[in-house]
Design an enzyme around this catalytic site. Sequence first.
Site, PDB file in Angstrom:
ATOM      1  N   ARG A  37     -13.154  11.924  36.359  1.00  0.00           N
ATOM      2  CA  ARG A  37     -12.766  13.507  36.767  1.00  0.00           C
ATOM      3  C   ARG A  37     -14.242  14.030  37.538  1.00  0.00           C
ATOM      4  O   ARG A  37     -14.804  14.976  36.675  1.00  0.00           O
ATOM      5  CB  ARG A  37     -12.057  14.090  35.365  1.00  0.00           C
ATOM      6  CG  ARG A  37     -11.212  13.591  34.718  1.00  0.00           C
ATOM      7  CD  ARG A  37      -9.705  14.126  35.256  1.00  0.00           C
ATOM      8  NE  ARG A  37      -9.360  13.767  36.192  1.00  0.00           N
ATOM      9  CZ  ARG A  37      -7.832  13.823  36.728  1.00  0.00           C
ATOM     10  NH1 ARG A  37      -7.190  14.350  35.862  1.00  0.00           N
ATOM     11  NH2 ARG A  37      -7.464  13.296  37.850  1.00  0.00           N
ATOM     12  N   ASP A  61       0.169  27.445  31.051  1.00  0.00           N
ATOM     13  CA  ASP A  61       0.404  25.876  31.241  1.00  0.00           C
ATOM     14  C   ASP A  61       0.068  25.394  29.736  1.00  0.00           C
ATOM     15  O   ASP A  61      -1.034  25.460  29.532  1.00  0.00           O
ATOM     16  CB  ASP A  61      -0.704  25.186  32.023  1.00  0.00           C
ATOM     17  CG  ASP A  61      -0.545  23.770  31.984  1.00  0.00           C
ATOM     18  OD1 ASP A  61      -0.038  23.273  31.260  1.00  0.00           O
ATOM     19  OD2 ASP A  61      -1.043  23.033  33.185  1.00  0.00           O
ATOM     20  N   TYR A 118      26.210  14.587  31.523  1.00  0.00           N
ATOM     21  CA  TYR A 118      25.347  15.123  32.706  1.00  0.00           C
ATOM     22  C   TYR A 118      25.204  16.565  32.574  1.00  0.00           C
ATOM     23  O   TYR A 118      24.129  16.996  32.994  1.00  0.00           O
ATOM     24  CB  TYR A 118      26.111  14.681  33.957  1.00  0.00           C
ATOM     25  CG  TYR A 118      25.435  15.200  35.446  1.00  0.00           C
ATOM     26  CD1 TYR A 118      24.775  14.358  35.952  1.00  0.00           C
ATOM     27  CD2 TYR A 118      25.795  16.367  35.721  1.00  0.00           C
ATOM     28  CE1 TYR A 118      24.085  14.571  36.996  1.00  0.00           C
ATOM     29  CE2 TYR A 118      24.888  16.753  37.062  1.00  0.00           C
ATOM     30  CZ  TYR A 118      24.203  15.728  37.668  1.00  0.00           C
ATOM     31  OH  TYR A 118      23.265  16.098  38.630  1.00  0.00           O
ATOM     32  N   LYS A 120       2.194  15.407  26.669  1.00  0.00           N
ATOM     33  CA  LYS A 120       1.125  15.627  25.761  1.00  0.00           C
ATOM     34  C   LYS A 120       1.391  16.037  24.505  1.00  0.00           C
ATOM     35  O   LYS A 120       1.677  15.248  23.555  1.00  0.00           O
ATOM     36  CB  LYS A 120       0.039  16.481  26.730  1.00  0.00           C
ATOM     37  CG  LYS A 120      -0.552  15.775  27.855  1.00  0.00           C
ATOM     38  CD  LYS A 120      -1.452  16.432  28.546  1.00  0.00           C
ATOM     39  CE  LYS A 120      -2.290  15.950  29.729  1.00  0.00           C
ATOM     40  NZ  LYS A 120      -3.452  15.391  29.849  1.00  0.00           N
ATOM     41  N   PHE A 155      -5.918  22.508  37.612  1.00  0.00           N
ATOM     42  CA  PHE A 155      -5.443  21.201  37.120  1.00  0.00           C
ATOM     43  C   PHE A 155      -5.347  20.538  38.632  1.00  0.00           C
ATOM     44  O   PHE A 155      -4.569  21.248  39.623  1.00  0.00           O
ATOM     45  CB  PHE A 155      -4.401  21.065  36.300  1.00  0.00           C
ATOM     46  CG  PHE A 155      -4.228  19.562  35.767  1.00  0.00           C
ATOM     47  CD1 PHE A 155      -5.359  18.688  35.139  1.00  0.00           C
ATOM     48  CD2 PHE A 155      -3.363  18.612  36.274  1.00  0.00           C
ATOM     49  CE1 PHE A 155      -5.223  17.220  35.113  1.00  0.00           C
ATOM     50  CE2 PHE A 155      -3.100  17.397  36.122  1.00  0.00           C
ATOM     51  CZ  PHE A 155      -4.077  16.752  35.491  1.00  0.00           C
ATOM     52  N   THR A 156      -5.379  19.119  38.757  1.00  0.00           N
ATOM     53  CA  THR A 156      -5.280  18.548  40.116  1.00  0.00           C
ATOM     54  C   THR A 156      -3.856  18.879  40.792  1.00  0.00           C
ATOM     55  O   THR A 156      -3.548  19.490  41.797  1.00  0.00           O
ATOM     56  CB  THR A 156      -5.497  17.093  40.030  1.00  0.00           C
ATOM     57  OG1 THR A 156      -4.435  16.609  39.301  1.00  0.00           O
ATOM     58  CG2 THR A 156      -6.743  16.663  39.751  1.00  0.00           C
ATOM     59  N   PHE A 179      -7.528  10.417  44.264  1.00  0.00           N
ATOM     60  CA  PHE A 179      -7.776   9.580  43.047  1.00  0.00           C
ATOM     61  C   PHE A 179      -7.044   8.503  42.629  1.00  0.00           C
ATOM     62  O   PHE A 179      -7.060   7.424  42.061  1.00  0.00           O
ATOM     63  CB  PHE A 179      -8.364  10.595  41.879  1.00  0.00           C
ATOM     64  CG  PHE A 179      -7.125  11.363  41.390  1.00  0.00           C
ATOM     65  CD1 PHE A 179      -6.980  12.626  41.946  1.00  0.00           C
ATOM     66  CD2 PHE A 179      -6.492  11.032  40.427  1.00  0.00           C
ATOM     67  CE1 PHE A 179      -5.967  13.455  41.355  1.00  0.00           C
ATOM     68  CE2 PHE A 179      -5.492  11.591  39.706  1.00  0.00           C
ATOM     69  CZ  PHE A 179      -5.236  12.808  40.569  1.00  0.00           C
TER      70      PHE A 179
HETATM   71  N1  F0G Z   1      -1.189  20.558  33.383  1.00  0.00           N
HETATM   72  C1  F0G Z   1      -2.073  19.879  32.722  1.00  0.00           C
HETATM   73  C2  F0G Z   1      -3.036  20.847  31.776  1.00  0.00           C
HETATM   74  C3  F0G Z   1      -2.280  18.588  32.509  1.00  0.00           C
HETATM   75  O1  F0G Z   1      -3.137  18.360  31.998  1.00  0.00           O
HETATM   76  C4  F0G Z   1      -1.222  17.965  33.201  1.00  0.00           C
HETATM   77  C5  F0G Z   1      -1.202  16.506  33.362  1.00  0.00           C
HETATM   78  C6  F0G Z   1      -0.269  18.541  33.983  1.00  0.00           C
HETATM   79  C7  F0G Z   1      -0.182  19.869  34.044  1.00  0.00           C
HETATM   80  C8  F0G Z   1       0.792  17.753  34.925  1.00  0.00           C
HETATM   81  O2  F0G Z   1       1.928  17.002  34.004  1.00  0.00           O
HETATM   82  O3  F0G Z   1       1.313  14.589  34.342  1.00  0.00           O
HETATM   83  O4  F0G Z   1       3.491  15.636  33.130  1.00  0.00           O
HETATM   84  O5  F0G Z   1       3.043  16.002  35.586  1.00  0.00           O
HETATM   85  N2  F0G Z   1      -2.381  15.788  32.926  1.00  0.00           N
HETATM   86  C9  F0G Z   1      -2.386  14.254  32.895  1.00  0.00           C
HETATM   87  C10 F0G Z   1      -3.819  13.933  32.584  1.00  0.00           C
HETATM   88  C11 F0G Z   1      -1.713  13.567  33.997  1.00  0.00           C
HETATM   89  O6  F0G Z   1      -3.902  12.784  32.583  1.00  0.00           O
HETATM   90  O7  F0G Z   1      -4.708  14.659  32.309  1.00  0.00           O
HETATM   91  P1  F0G Z   1       2.394  15.817  34.443  1.00  0.00           P
END
Ligand code: F0G
Length: 481
Positions: free
Chosen positions: A388, A222, A79, A265, A131-132, A454
């Site tokens: 998107r 990022d 842990y 990713k 990013f969303t 979405f």
């Molecule tokens: N930043 C970027 C540029 C991303 O593409 C994503 C996630 C995140 C942050 C958030 O990371 O999903 O590990 O919490 N992108 C995914 C996509 C969800 O489908 O493009 P996460």
Amino acid sequence: MKIKLSNGQTIPVEMHKVKVVQKTSLPPARQRLAAIERAGYNTFLLRTRDVFLDMLTDSGTNAMSDNQLASMMVADDAYAGSESFYRLADAVQDVLGFAYVMPVHQGRAAEHLLAKAFVKPGDVVLMNYHFTTSKAHVELAGGTVLEIFGDEALNTQSRAPFKGNLDLDKFEAAIRQYGADKIAYVRMEATTNLIGGQPFALENLRQVKALAAAHGIPLVFDGSLISENAYFIRQREPEYAHRTLAEIFREMMRYVDILYLSGRKSTSVRGGLIATNHKEYYDRILPWLPVYEGFATYGGMSTKEVEAMAVGIREMADDHVAGATPEFIEYFVARLLERGVPVVTPAGGLACHVDARRFLPHLPQSQYPAGALAAAIYIASGVRSMERGTISSDRDAQGNDVYADLELARLALPRRVYTMSHIEYTVDRLAWLYQHRDLVGGLRFVEEPPVLRFFFGRLAPLDDWGAQLVKAFEADFGPDF
Ligand code: F0G
């Protein structure tokens, strides 16, 4: 790797062998229509059993290497004080040059902790593009996001090599307008996701850092798609044409105060991390880590994934790993352009992005063209893409739709998962759909969550266009495909 054939054509070639496979199936068009109806015309709500090729995302869906899988066997499940963490910290130090590392369960968890530690109500966060989830966390902390991209960024037909660049004049103007003390940080997103996987130049990063440092503004990077951005820097920025990716990583990180990434990713695992060389920033974030994620040596991740991320971070500097998706996306985009299908150029990282406004010019943004296109692509092919566009932007305080800058259907290529024939099939069905684009109609919401709608929103077609599309498809391909 790109290889020239004797007929002069250049094709991408996989520099890996397949060791483990997952069966897939192709339900015929009629079944696909029933499945998308069950899913409320939202590709997020489809089940894997209904999907032939899953191009929803490259997040957490990549093929891991044999070395990554092997490393999971030696994970230390402690842990606190897990040896797996120290192997991750060593990899981050060696490849990226940061002394302090905090694992988190995924990228958005890093965004949450950063917003918690840095964003006060009324603050502004500057970004090359949002990013969303990065935007949602800033707003939940009471801040606002200001995107300061260049003129070419939103022109899907431009061939500008670095559409992810941050506009320095707008950066200076924002400092004048808000005052540096109101700017919580400037966030540079590698291979800018929502505008088509478009990179920024190293020269731009250097200039952004100079301006940020002159005003005491932290630069947050990022790095979810860091290896692809490094790949494009080498491909498109002449000064770096002969540098190794490892050198480009180190050079990029020289300008970064805080790196965070979704490990789902570029590192092909399920997890994420925050890294920095500033002890004060580390101390500001660390207390929150066990509150929201887990103890400092696992941060909510499985220690198996921590181990695999350590290997993934070292492997992402390998040309064949970093180039795996960009080279296939380049091919994918070129083949679609040959068939007249409107796509974002130049080819970027993570996905091939179809321009829904040019594909479906008869649909106004109020009818969600990118969502309609994603549903239509699924009906015509069994390929799952992601909307998107406006559906991916939540409503404003008055309840009005916020029309997205771009309406894209994104066909993501998880790293090392799909083959050339999968790409050829998808190109063919997209070209067929483009010829039958007039059949595709609009959508309306029937169930709509208040945040990140979405994901769970359910929609309905404005008429029975799905059935019309299936009829045309069966006329050309019969009832079995
Ligand atoms: N930043 C970027 C540029 C991303 O593409 C994503 C996630 C995140 C942050 C958030 O990371 O999903 O590990 O919490 N992108 C995914 C996509 C969800 O489908 O493009 P996460």
